[in-house]
Design an enzyme around this catalytic site. Structure first.
Site, short mmCIF file in Angstrom:
data_model
loop_
_atom_site.label_atom_id
_atom_site.label_comp_id
_atom_site.label_asym_id
_atom_site.label_seq_id
_atom_site.Cartn_x
_atom_site.Cartn_y
_atom_site.Cartn_z
N LYS A 1 0.84 -1.20 0.00
CA LYS A 1 0.00 0.00 0.00
C LYS A 1 0.87 1.25 0.00
CE LYS A 1 -4.05 -1.94 0.24
NZ LYS A 1 -5.04 -1.82 -0.82
N HIS B 1 13.40 -2.72 -2.56
CA HIS B 1 12.80 -2.92 -3.87
C HIS B 1 13.64 -3.96 -4.64
CE1 HIS B 1 10.31 -1.73 -7.29
NE2 HIS B 1 11.41 -1.84 -8.01
C1 GRF Z 1 10.48 -8.53 -1.85
O1 GRF Z 1 10.95 -8.93 -3.10
C2 GRF Z 1 10.62 -7.04 -1.71
O2 GRF Z 1 11.72 -6.51 -2.37
C3 GRF Z 1 9.37 -6.55 -2.37
O3 GRF Z 1 8.38 -7.48 -2.00
C4 GRF Z 1 8.99 -8.75 -1.72
C5 GRF Z 1 8.56 -9.12 -0.35
O4 GRF Z 1 8.91 -10.40 0.03
N1 GRF Z 1 9.12 -5.17 -2.05
P1 GRF Z 1 8.71 -10.85 1.53
O5 GRF Z 1 7.26 -10.59 1.93
O6 GRF Z 1 9.66 -10.08 2.39
O7 GRF Z 1 9.01 -12.32 1.55
#
Ligand code: GRF
Length: 197
Positions: free
Chosen positions: A91, A109
């Protein structure tokens, strides 16, 4: 010691990497809470297992963004939050919260920003684009959150090689592994710059 609040919408494996880093002493901080918009997020189970308080809240429950922001901010105040970590949080963070936590919100990211950042580039979309464009490298980035999506100052980056046999799925796994190292390390470094806010 500074108080960290993590925002996560899904599995929360990055949240887990922060929990682990605190447990093994690589990250000197308290994790004081988890905020999620998703009541089925596995991140909630991880929090419960480690006795971390949780708060489930979604902007959709509110008539205005400002009401939503105020509710989140009062929880952050209750928890005495110093630093917010967006770890797979889907969000948008309202400007009011970004202003209250100026330079104190970090996001991870799954690309080498500024490549594959901004609207529409999340989760598998990023990795699919990297494969489609036949890039030879990808990786992950930790940046400070500003009002511009995925555009705040980059404070940590880690690169992985993309091979001919990689698919979006295999690349996602490779990048995620790096995220789990990069995120706690970058938080630890960033905390040392936060002494005088
Ligand atoms: C990760 O790839 C992060 O970079 C992105 O969303 C994913 C989250 O994975 N923003 P998790 O929920 O931490 O396993």
């Amino acid at each position: 010691m500074k108080n960290i609040v993590v925002f996560a919408s899904g599995s929360g494996s990055n949240f887990q990497s922060i929990i682990n880093a605190v447990s093994n002493g690589k990250l000197t901080a308290n994790i004081v809470g988890l905020i999620t918009n998703n009541k089925s997020a596995f991140a909630l189970e991880r929090a419960q297992k480690h006795g971390i308080p949780t708060f489930i809240i979604s902007p959709d429950q509110f008539n205005s963004e400002s009401e939503y922001s105020k509710t989140v901010l009062s929880k952050l105040e209750e928890w005495n939050a110093d630093l917010l970590i967006l770890a797979g949080y889907l969000k948008k963070i309202p400007v009011e919260i970004i202003q209250s936590f100026d330079n104190r919100i970090l996001n991870i990211h799954p690309s080498l920003l500024p490549k594959y950042g901004g609207k529409g580039f999340y989760g598998s979309k990023v990795h699919e684009a990297v494969i489609r464009n036949k890039d030879s490298q990808s990786g992950c980035t930790v940046h400070v959150v500003t009002a511009e999506y995925d555009e705040g100052p980059v404070i940590g980056q880690s690169t992985v090689q993309v091979t001919d046999s990689d698919t979006a799925t295999s690349l996602a796994e490779k990048v995620l592994e790096r995220e789990h190292i990069l995120l706690p390390e970058t938080i630890q470094k960033y905390l040392t710059t936060l002494k005088n806010y």
